[in-house]
Design a protein around this motif. Sequence first.
Motif, PDB file in Angstrom:
ATOM      1  N   LYS A  27      57.096  56.430  61.174  1.00 16.90           N
ATOM      2  CA  LYS A  27      57.865  57.677  61.241  1.00 16.90           C
ATOM      3  C   LYS A  27      59.175  57.576  60.456  1.00 16.90           C
ATOM      4  N   ALA A  28      59.748  56.371  60.437  1.00 18.50           N
ATOM      5  CA  ALA A  28      61.058  56.193  59.793  1.00 18.50           C
ATOM      6  C   ALA A  28      61.014  56.585  58.317  1.00 18.50           C
ATOM      7  N   VAL A  29      59.860  56.356  57.691  1.00 21.03           N
ATOM      8  CA  VAL A  29      59.708  56.684  56.269  1.00 21.03           C
ATOM      9  C   VAL A  29      59.935  58.174  56.023  1.00 21.03           C
ATOM     10  N   TYR A  30      59.616  58.970  57.017  1.00 24.09           N
ATOM     11  CA  TYR A  30      59.668  60.424  56.852  1.00 24.09           C
ATOM     12  C   TYR A  30      61.037  61.019  57.222  1.00 24.09           C
ATOM     13  N   VAL A  81      64.012  66.831  54.732  1.00 22.19           N
ATOM     14  CA  VAL A  81      64.538  65.858  55.693  1.00 22.19           C
ATOM     15  C   VAL A  81      64.669  66.523  57.072  1.00 22.19           C
ATOM     16  N   PRO A  82      64.095  65.916  58.145  1.00 26.95           N
ATOM     17  CA  PRO A  82      64.231  66.519  59.485  1.00 26.95           C
ATOM     18  C   PRO A  82      65.680  66.403  59.975  1.00 26.95           C
ATOM     19  N   LEU A  83      66.202  67.500  60.547  1.00 22.98           N
ATOM     20  CA  LEU A  83      67.585  67.485  61.020  1.00 22.98           C
ATOM     21  C   LEU A  83      67.653  67.475  62.535  1.00 22.98           C
ATOM     22  N   ALA A  88      57.090  66.296  61.328  1.00 23.60           N
ATOM     23  CA  ALA A  88      57.043  66.262  59.860  1.00 23.60           C
ATOM     24  C   ALA A  88      55.606  66.527  59.439  1.00 23.60           C
ATOM     25  N   VAL A  89      55.427  67.532  58.562  1.00 25.68           N
ATOM     26  CA  VAL A  89      54.088  67.877  58.088  1.00 25.68           C
ATOM     27  C   VAL A  89      53.986  67.415  56.644  1.00 25.68           C
ATOM     28  N   ALA A  90      53.285  66.314  56.437  1.00 23.30           N
ATOM     29  CA  ALA A  90      53.175  65.746  55.086  1.00 23.30           C
ATOM     30  C   ALA A  90      51.888  66.257  54.454  1.00 23.30           C
ATOM     31  N   PHE A  91      52.036  66.966  53.333  1.00 22.34           N
ATOM     32  CA  PHE A  91      50.882  67.631  52.714  1.00 22.34           C
ATOM     33  C   PHE A  91      50.131  66.739  51.721  1.00 22.34           C
ATOM     34  N   THR A  92      50.420  65.446  51.748  1.00 20.04           N
ATOM     35  CA  THR A  92      49.886  64.553  50.717  1.00 20.04           C
ATOM     36  C   THR A  92      48.369  64.363  50.769  1.00 20.04           C
ATOM     37  N   ARG A  93      47.719  64.799  51.852  1.00 18.38           N
ATOM     38  CA  ARG A  93      46.254  64.692  51.909  1.00 18.38           C
ATOM     39  C   ARG A  93      45.561  65.970  51.421  1.00 18.38           C
ATOM     40  N   MET A  94      46.330  67.020  51.185  1.00 19.33           N
ATOM     41  CA  MET A  94      45.712  68.270  50.705  1.00 19.33           C
ATOM     42  C   MET A  94      45.797  68.277  49.183  1.00 19.33           C
ATOM     43  N   THR A  95      44.769  67.694  48.553  1.00 18.87           N
ATOM     44  CA  THR A  95      44.867  67.388  47.118  1.00 18.87           C
ATOM     45  C   THR A  95      43.728  67.982  46.296  1.00 18.87           C
TER      46      THR A  95
END
Lengths: 450, 450
Positions: A27-30, A81-83, A88-95
Amino acid sequence: MVASPKALLDELKRLFGPRVLLARPEKAVYRYDAILVGEEPLAVVLPETREEVQALVRLSRNFGVPLVPRGAGSGLSGGSVPLEEAIAVAFTRMTRLEVDPRTQTAWAEPGVTTARISEAARPFGLFYPPDPASYRTSTLGGNLGENAGGPLCFKYGVTGDYLLELEWVDAFGEVHRLDRKAYDLPGLLVGSEGTLGLITGARVRLLPFPKHRATLMALFPQVEALAEAVSRAIALGAVPARLEFLDASCVDAVEDYLHMGLPRGHALLLAETDGDDPELVQEELALLEETALALGGKVRRARDEGEAEALWRARRAVSPALGRIRPKRVNEDIAVPRSALPQVVREIEALGKAFGLVVVQFGHIGDGNLHPNILFDPRRESEEKVWELAHEIVRVALRHGGVLSGEHGIGFMKRKFMGEAVDPETLGALEAVKEALDPWGLLNPGKVLP
Amino acid sequence: MVASPKALLDELKRLFGPRVLLARPEKAVYRYDAILVGEEPLAVVLPETREEVQALVRLSRNFGVPLVPRGAGSGLSGGSVPLEEAIAVAFTRMTRLEVDPRTQTAWAEPGVTTARISEAARPFGLFYPPDPASYRTSTLGGNLGENAGGPLCFKYGVTGDYLLELEWVDAFGEVHRLDRKAYDLPGLLVGSEGTLGLITGARVRLLPFPKHRATLMALFPQVEALAEAVSRAIALGAVPARLEFLDASCVDAVEDYLHMGLPRGHALLLAETDGDDPELVQEELALLEETALALGGKVRRARDEGEAEALWRARRAVSPALGRIRPKRVNEDIAVPRSALPQVVREIEALGKAFGLVVVQFGHIGDGNLHPNILFDPRRESEEKVWELAHEIVRVALRHGGVLSGEHGIGFMKRKFMGEAVDPETLGALEAVKEALDPWGLLNPGKVLP
């Protein structure tokens, strides 16, 4: 504080299985983009379909937990960046990506990297022009969210100029797919950083790849002469594809790093022209060469692609060269009328000296988009002072008729300045739009609006 | 019915003096655009400043009377036609125009005619590309309201692509001036036909005028071959500036009118390439010529500007030529994928026959923008049937993956179709935006949304 985080996390696990990340190191990466650090998200989810994005929006509303969309995290204004406690919704799999050479368009999901669109288009003689510096890692969704530009944007325009049709999930969980007729909601979502809806797909316009390119480098003892040379050449009809500027401090840093034989204390201009006709491409470059020489510039013209590559190394070396001076930097992003640029560069130089901090400046001079970088060492220099200087730099831009953001977006970093850049009535109109499209305020809260 | 029309009219007279029109013959003119007739307005007001526009918005709210903004009234979708008791706001007196050659931009008030922008830019070697057919009379405000296109839009893009900054008065009477950063409200107002705010000024982008042009005409026995020739040439890298198509009925009408020697029963293509390099301009045209010949087209290539002008007469003669067949016409405006165009043209032809009405078709084939025209004599033919056919034509476009409006806007004419073209959830989002920006529904009611 979420009322029942356990129930939420259970539901996420049920819906997304291994595609929900809950371990702290993951999670820290995000928490990060390329500049800023925010809060650790409650969970990170990697959706693969638009239906999953709809499910996330419904969960967000049921549990009152905000969603913070992100692509590759290469943004420069904190937009992803979450405040606060958020998913966190990472769209990196929708390719998914489909190039249609008949219509010269591509349909791409938000996680497609910018460079991949051009790579997929190349066999058809086509390319996708918007080229943010991070284009190998940045995603189309992030580019749309920030309306990213790049060196090519003087001639070719920014991300939003290539959007033909958008699919997105709104705050109510509904999917929309709309072209740019009637009310241009797709255009409204461009640059809105996920605060008005979550992009799940886009049709973008492709262009035929130009057959020829030519490059020159010009060095000037004064920024004024450099800016004037650019203005004159453009007034004479040159439309260079790329026009990059490095100030003297930046050139010195590059020279220390690369030993290219660049003269110290000079401002540097790199120009590239492109097109299908080799003579015209050279003529357009000649216009730039003549105006540069007439204004006291020293010109190196690349004789072939190899020499051109060598000259462009100076620009690409900026980041590593600066990293040797100080370990951290804040990369500002302002845009000013080109005619004001020499004065703006001088004032920002003076501010850096007054603050006792290292400031170097470079940018896309064609459209007056300047990136003053404050270099610092957090162990020895006050980060608070760095941000204070960053804010003063923005004020210089606004004072000279410039704007808050050239191409990096408003995000979290610039939102406080919206109140200085936009009058209260207009801010009210922006807030009314946000309220109408995201009544619960769960889409990327704390971004864009002050 | 307005509660106290006398008080409203007195107030208008006090504020605008001779610039409020109340006589019936004067007001009657403002019932029309170039296609549709609406209600006679309560009054017509000719504001000269943005403060006067603010005063009008306040009056509108105080008296609960809608405002219907208009430019030259040359629109083709009823966007500027009053549908109920309203104040018509004619922007034709707001004509301030300033060209800034340094930034290659112009600041224009909404009443500036489209052609005047290019005329003012010409001494600086610049031009303003969007060129709706009515560009000598149409105004920038109207062009922005409808996001107008024109023959040049395949290569150069539509009105919205040239907007850099917008000034407008909102439903609350506040003035906004905003560039296209953060939430792109200027972009949202483009194409919104005055339903979200009243435009009082715009900064538009200008381009260097291309130094050379070349033209050819090609005639094909079949529409299929014409469409295929265009697609192949574009796939080979041609980016013509103008690509105009006339179907066989349209060509026959032009031939009856001009006696140019055009063969009967043929579809006609007019193509123009432009650029700064004369050879490249000719080469690009040669690509079109080769593909046209390969597909059985008969090609006439203009040897000079004079011959080019003569060929373009065929296109410009369409309106008068059609006027000789029937006194009235409905000019439809659809856009379909170019690959679907031959089939769409056939289906529309068949519909015309089935309805027993004369239908001719022409348009900008580069981007599949087709203008099927229904010609009729209101004394002998049922207008109801004409509109029924117009609606069937739109349905053909939607069935083939096309859109409601290519470049004329939604206006009043197409609003009923928004429900077929856009799903209910997305319509809900459009309505939420309207509600947020115009809560009293006084800005051009009855337009765009169904």
